[in-house]
Design a protein around this motif. Structure first.
Motif, PDB file in Angstrom:
ATOM      1  N   GLY A  85      -3.278 -64.234 -77.508  1.00 36.98           N
ATOM      2  CA  GLY A  85      -4.222 -64.120 -78.682  1.00 36.98           C
ATOM      3  C   GLY A  85      -5.505 -65.161 -78.518  1.00 36.98           C
ATOM      4  N   ILE A  86      -6.368 -65.141 -79.313  1.00 35.03           N
ATOM      5  CA  ILE A  86      -7.760 -65.914 -79.149  1.00 35.03           C
ATOM      6  C   ILE A  86      -7.206 -67.404 -79.324  1.00 35.03           C
ATOM      7  N   ASN A  87      -6.502 -67.641 -80.385  1.00 31.82           N
ATOM      8  CA  ASN A  87      -6.068 -68.800 -80.674  1.00 31.82           C
ATOM      9  C   ASN A  87      -5.260 -69.662 -79.684  1.00 31.82           C
ATOM     10  N   LEU A  98     -13.136 -62.264 -76.398  1.00 30.78           N
ATOM     11  CA  LEU A  98     -12.295 -61.906 -77.539  1.00 30.78           C
ATOM     12  C   LEU A  98     -12.897 -62.368 -78.969  1.00 30.78           C
ATOM     13  N   ARG A  99     -13.392 -63.664 -78.815  1.00 30.78           N
ATOM     14  CA  ARG A  99     -13.813 -64.305 -80.155  1.00 30.78           C
ATOM     15  C   ARG A  99     -14.970 -63.485 -80.504  1.00 30.78           C
ATOM     16  N   ARG A 100     -15.964 -63.320 -79.581  1.00 26.83           N
ATOM     17  CA  ARG A 100     -17.148 -62.760 -80.214  1.00 26.83           C
ATOM     18  C   ARG A 100     -16.868 -61.323 -80.694  1.00 26.83           C
ATOM     19  N   THR A 271      -1.839 -66.789 -94.700  1.00 26.36           N
ATOM     20  CA  THR A 271      -2.898 -67.836 -95.151  1.00 26.36           C
ATOM     21  C   THR A 271      -3.706 -67.259 -96.545  1.00 26.36           C
ATOM     22  N   THR A 272      -4.223 -66.144 -96.561  1.00 29.12           N
ATOM     23  CA  THR A 272      -5.050 -65.674 -97.780  1.00 29.12           C
ATOM     24  C   THR A 272      -4.019 -65.342 -98.552  1.00 29.12           C
ATOM     25  N   THR A 273      -2.913 -64.922 -98.661  1.00 32.09           N
ATOM     26  CA  THR A 273      -1.904 -64.495 -99.749  1.00 32.09           C
ATOM     27  C   THR A 273      -1.486 -65.998-100.483  1.00 32.09           C
ATOM     28  N   PHE A 406     -10.549 -74.366 -93.124  1.00 26.97           N
ATOM     29  CA  PHE A 406     -10.813 -73.244 -92.049  1.00 26.97           C
ATOM     30  C   PHE A 406     -11.041 -73.902 -90.808  1.00 26.97           C
ATOM     31  N   GLY A 407     -10.771 -75.290 -90.650  1.00 27.90           N
ATOM     32  CA  GLY A 407     -11.119 -75.971 -89.318  1.00 27.90           C
ATOM     33  C   GLY A 407     -12.791 -75.954 -89.221  1.00 27.90           C
ATOM     34  N   ALA A 408     -13.226 -76.679 -88.101  1.00 26.25           N
ATOM     35  CA  ALA A 408     -14.752 -76.822 -88.098  1.00 26.25           C
ATOM     36  C   ALA A 408     -15.166 -76.912 -86.410  1.00 26.25           C
ATOM     37  N   ARG A 410     -16.213 -75.300 -82.857  1.00 26.45           N
ATOM     38  CA  ARG A 410     -16.275 -74.025 -82.240  1.00 26.45           C
ATOM     39  C   ARG A 410     -14.811 -73.052 -82.348  1.00 26.45           C
ATOM     40  N   ARG A 411     -13.804 -73.828 -82.664  1.00 27.71           N
ATOM     41  CA  ARG A 411     -12.589 -72.995 -82.965  1.00 27.71           C
ATOM     42  C   ARG A 411     -12.339 -72.819 -84.367  1.00 27.71           C
ATOM     43  N   ALA A 412     -13.319 -73.239 -85.124  1.00 29.36           N
ATOM     44  CA  ALA A 412     -13.100 -72.918 -86.474  1.00 29.36           C
ATOM     45  C   ALA A 412     -12.764 -71.276 -86.813  1.00 29.36           C
TER      46      ALA A 412
HETATM   47  C1  HEM Z   1      -7.403 -68.252 -96.390  1.00 28.37           C
HETATM   48  C2  HEM Z   1      -7.394 -67.818 -95.181  1.00 28.37           C
HETATM   49  C3  HEM Z   1      -7.350 -68.451 -93.855  1.00 28.37           C
HETATM   50  C4  HEM Z   1      -7.415 -69.771 -93.623  1.00 28.37           C
HETATM   51  C5  HEM Z   1      -6.878 -70.821 -94.537  1.00 28.37           C
HETATM   52  C6  HEM Z   1      -7.517 -69.800 -92.193  1.00 28.37           C
HETATM   53  C7  HEM Z   1      -7.160 -71.049 -91.520  1.00 28.37           C
HETATM   54  C8  HEM Z   1      -7.547 -71.189 -90.128  1.00 28.37           C
HETATM   55  C9  HEM Z   1      -7.462 -72.592 -89.305  1.00 28.37           C
HETATM   56  C10 HEM Z   1      -7.110 -73.843 -89.942  1.00 28.37           C
HETATM   57  C11 HEM Z   1      -7.413 -72.413 -88.110  1.00 28.37           C
HETATM   58  C12 HEM Z   1      -7.428 -73.149 -86.710  1.00 28.37           C
HETATM   59  C13 HEM Z   1      -8.859 -73.720 -86.498  1.00 28.37           C
HETATM   60  C14 HEM Z   1      -8.616 -74.740 -85.587  1.00 28.37           C
HETATM   61  O1  HEM Z   1      -7.565 -74.730 -84.597  1.00 28.37           O
HETATM   62  O2  HEM Z   1      -9.446 -75.669 -85.346  1.00 28.37           O
HETATM   63  C15 HEM Z   1      -7.702 -70.873 -87.944  1.00 28.37           C
HETATM   64  C16 HEM Z   1      -7.870 -70.261 -86.745  1.00 28.37           C
HETATM   65  C17 HEM Z   1      -8.169 -68.820 -86.718  1.00 28.37           C
HETATM   66  N1  HEM Z   1      -8.195 -67.926 -87.529  1.00 28.37           N
HETATM   67 FE1  HEM Z   1      -7.964 -68.183 -89.668  1.00 28.37          FE
HETATM   68  N2  HEM Z   1      -7.638 -68.756 -91.702  1.00 28.37           N
HETATM   69  C18 HEM Z   1      -7.741 -68.097 -92.592  1.00 28.37           C
HETATM   70  C19 HEM Z   1      -7.940 -66.524 -92.610  1.00 28.37           C
HETATM   71  C20 HEM Z   1      -8.242 -65.676 -91.333  1.00 28.37           C
HETATM   72  C21 HEM Z   1      -8.554 -64.442 -91.450  1.00 28.37           C
HETATM   73  C22 HEM Z   1      -8.819 -63.333 -92.326  1.00 28.37           C
HETATM   74  C23 HEM Z   1      -8.786 -64.077 -90.085  1.00 28.37           C
HETATM   75  C24 HEM Z   1      -9.154 -62.776 -89.204  1.00 28.37           C
HETATM   76  C25 HEM Z   1      -9.353 -61.570 -89.711  1.00 28.37           C
HETATM   77  C26 HEM Z   1      -8.451 -65.231 -89.198  1.00 28.37           C
HETATM   78  C27 HEM Z   1      -8.451 -65.269 -88.097  1.00 28.37           C
HETATM   79  C28 HEM Z   1      -8.139 -66.332 -86.915  1.00 28.37           C
HETATM   80  C29 HEM Z   1      -8.123 -66.733 -85.648  1.00 28.37           C
HETATM   81  C30 HEM Z   1      -8.337 -65.549 -84.532  1.00 28.37           C
HETATM   82  C31 HEM Z   1      -8.073 -68.178 -85.216  1.00 28.37           C
HETATM   83  C32 HEM Z   1      -8.095 -68.778 -83.772  1.00 28.37           C
HETATM   84  C33 HEM Z   1      -9.764 -69.193 -83.607  1.00 28.37           C
HETATM   85  C34 HEM Z   1      -9.699 -69.903 -82.161  1.00 28.37           C
HETATM   86  O3  HEM Z   1      -8.794 -70.441 -81.573  1.00 28.37           O
HETATM   87  O4  HEM Z   1     -10.968 -69.745 -81.675  1.00 28.37           O
HETATM   88  N3  HEM Z   1      -8.134 -66.247 -90.111  1.00 28.37           N
HETATM   89  N4  HEM Z   1      -7.754 -70.236 -89.228  1.00 28.37           N
END
Ligand code: HEM
Length: 476
Positions: A85-87, A98-100, A271-273, A406-408, A410-412
């Motif tokens: 995964g990207i994460n 992948l992120r882009r 998360t969204t639900t 949603f974080g903050a 570069r990894r937000a």
């Molecule tokens: C209410 C909905 C959502 C919440 C609360 C949420 C929250 C988060 C949080 C807290 C992170 C971690 C940031 C970090 O580690 O610094 C994250 C990462 C991520 N989220 Fe979300 N998210 C939501 C919806 C989504 C949606 C809709 C998608 C994709 C369609 C998504 C895709 C991702 C991905 C791919 C990462 C990893 C980013 C990385 O490591 O570069 N998320 N999200």
């Protein structure tokens, strides 16, 4: 300089494992440590220090000010669905590509059509449930879950290929896999030996659920490839119509694509639900806020020239207040640093786990007036949250980062903009169609159980029950 203060280190096991290793125990231990030692504390996970930060200005300084240094993820054993995964990707060129790819797909995708369709279906299924329910009482969580999951499945796999039974099967497998993973593992707080001990009894079930998930997702990807061949677009001349189209163009292997689809659905749907259920619960609990929201929606739909462009719709304020008060993720995914960093006189050693108390930051009394009170008005002009957005890049100053659901940096979360759109449009339509009334009242006081079930995603402990009454203006 020394590590931030914390629990005394217990050799081998670390401080977390003096009580059962759950996310609830993590929150309890961290709460105690922050009360005693302040906003930056150390917890030991085996031989590795894990540093937790619970103040927005320090989060801003590290995630934004030292963005590249704190954008690293700790190395993982990289097994199973989350392996590619990207994460979980190291901060580097593969992660960037992948992120882009995901961000550009989400920016260009037509999300409005599928979103309106799935919200319409949700409204219809709630109408049916209310008509069947005694006194119109409904437990909406499963219907919310299904609607949100099917919307994201359309974006991921394309609407041409998803039959309803496949959707239900996929949703079931997601739930099964999530119930089997050891949640603390996601925060890199499990020493390897403990991970093995915890995974051993559930290994076979996890392996078999992941195998079924792999089969179903590769089937969907193959169907998508055939569809592209049929319309003569294998080369990718036309704009991608779903996330899988973009993955096929990157020329990735099956395991990578399955992992990225898992991540897309998993990161987005639960998360969204969860956020949607918390919002609706708040609107049931605060009937006055629901009425104000309804009035705002009605006024806006007839047009009001006196409003300025900067005027934030009340629905956005409601969504932001719910994300502040009930962030689905109480912590970020684990971060780490690529060098030793000195922070406020302490040392954050290279390679230590670094994480952030998202819920603590959103409920910090130094940033928010009466932080436990649900008050969307704080996000309107003149309120202490008027310059805060859900998507905290922090680039316009640390005050915009007083919450970070949603974080903050570069990894937000790259899906934050889409998640805000889904939440606002869903809430608006659900309130337009129904009055969301309480089921239980003590005297005149509305009762809704707002207690939390801590987890990777913190859901409502008791699913919302509500009485749904179709609004008079909406009746045919
Ligand atoms: C209410 C909905 C959502 C919440 C609360 C949420 C929250 C988060 C949080 C807290 C992170 C971690 C940031 C970090 O580690 O610094 C994250 C990462 C991520 N989220 Fe979300 N998210 C939501 C919806 C989504 C949606 C809709 C998608 C994709 C369609 C998504 C895709 C991702 C991905 C791919 C990462 C990893 C980013 C990385 O490591 O570069 N998320 N999200």
């Amino acid at each position: 300089s020394s590590l931030p203060p914390g629990h005394p280190r217990i050799p081998l096991l670390g401080s977390l494992f003096t009580s059962p290793p759950t996310i609830a125990s993590l929150s309890t231990i961290l709460g105690r440590l922050h009360d005693t030692h302040g906003p930056v504390v150390t917890l030991w996970a085996g031989s590795k220090p894990a540093i937790f930060i619970a103040r927005h200005d320090i989060a801003h300084r590290t995630l934004v000010g030292m963005g590249a240094t704190f954008a690293q993820r700790p190395p993982s054993l990289s097994y199973g669905v989350n392996g590619y995964g990207i994460n979980s990707a190291a901060y580097g060129s593969r992660w960037a590509v992948l992120r882009r790819n995901l961000s550009s797909y989400l920016a260009a995708a037509d999300t409005s059509g599928p979103l309106c369709l799935s919200v319409d279906r949700l409204v219809k299924s709630l109408e049916v449930a209310a008509a069947k329910g005694v006194d119109c009482v409904v437990v909406p969580s499963d219907m919310l879950r299904h609607a949100v999951f099917s919307f994201f499945a359309t974006l991921c796999f394309g609407e041409e290929d998803m039959a309803d039974d496949v959707l239900v099967h996929l949703r079931g497998l997601h739930a099964e896999i999530l119930s089997l993973v050891v949640q603390l593992d996601a925060f890199h707080l499990m020493p390897v030996l403990l991970q093995l001990a915890y995974y051993f009894p559930r290994w076979w079930k996890l392996f078999s659920a992941q195998k079924k998930h792999h089969a179903i997702v590769t089937g969907l990807i193959r169907a998508r490839r055939r569809w592209l061949e049929n319309v003569g677009d294998v080369g990718g001349g036309a704009a991608p119509r779903c996330y899988v189209d973009t993955l096929l163009r990157l020329g990735l292997g099956d395991h990578e694509m399955v992992s990225l689809c898992w991540e897309f659905m998993n990161a987005a749907a639960k998360t969204t639900t969860t956020a949607l259920e918390w919002i609706m619960a708040r609107l049931v609990l605060h009937q006055d806020i629901q009425q104000k929201l309804w009035n705002d929606i009605a006024t806006r739909s007839v047009g009001n020239n006196q409003r300025t462009r900067s005027d934030r719709p009340f629905v956005e304020a409601v969504v932001l207040e719910a994300l502040r008060r009930h962030p689905p993720a109480h912590y970020l995914l684990a971060h780490t640093t690529d060098r030793d960093v000195s922070l406020d006189g302490y040392m954050v050693p290279k390679g230590s786990v670094v994480n952030y108390g998202v819920a603590d930051i959103g409920r910090d009394a130094a940033s928010w007036v009466e932080p436990d009170v649900f008050r969307p008005e704080r996000f309107l002009e003149g309120g202490e949250g008027s310059i805060v957005h859900g998507i905290a890049s922090g680039s316009s100053g640390r005050e915009t980062m007083k919450m970070m659901p949603f974080g903050a940096g570069r990894r937000a979360c790259p899906g934050a903009g889409l998640a805000m759109k889904v939440l606002q449009l869903s809430v608006e339509n659900l309130v337009k169609r129904f009055e969301w009334k309480p089921v239980g009242c003590v005297g005149k006081k509305v009762e809704v159980d707002m207690s939390e079930r801590p987890g990777l995603v913190t859901e409502m402990r008791t699913p919302l029950r509500t009485r749904l009454v179709v609004r008079k203006q909406e009746q045919d």
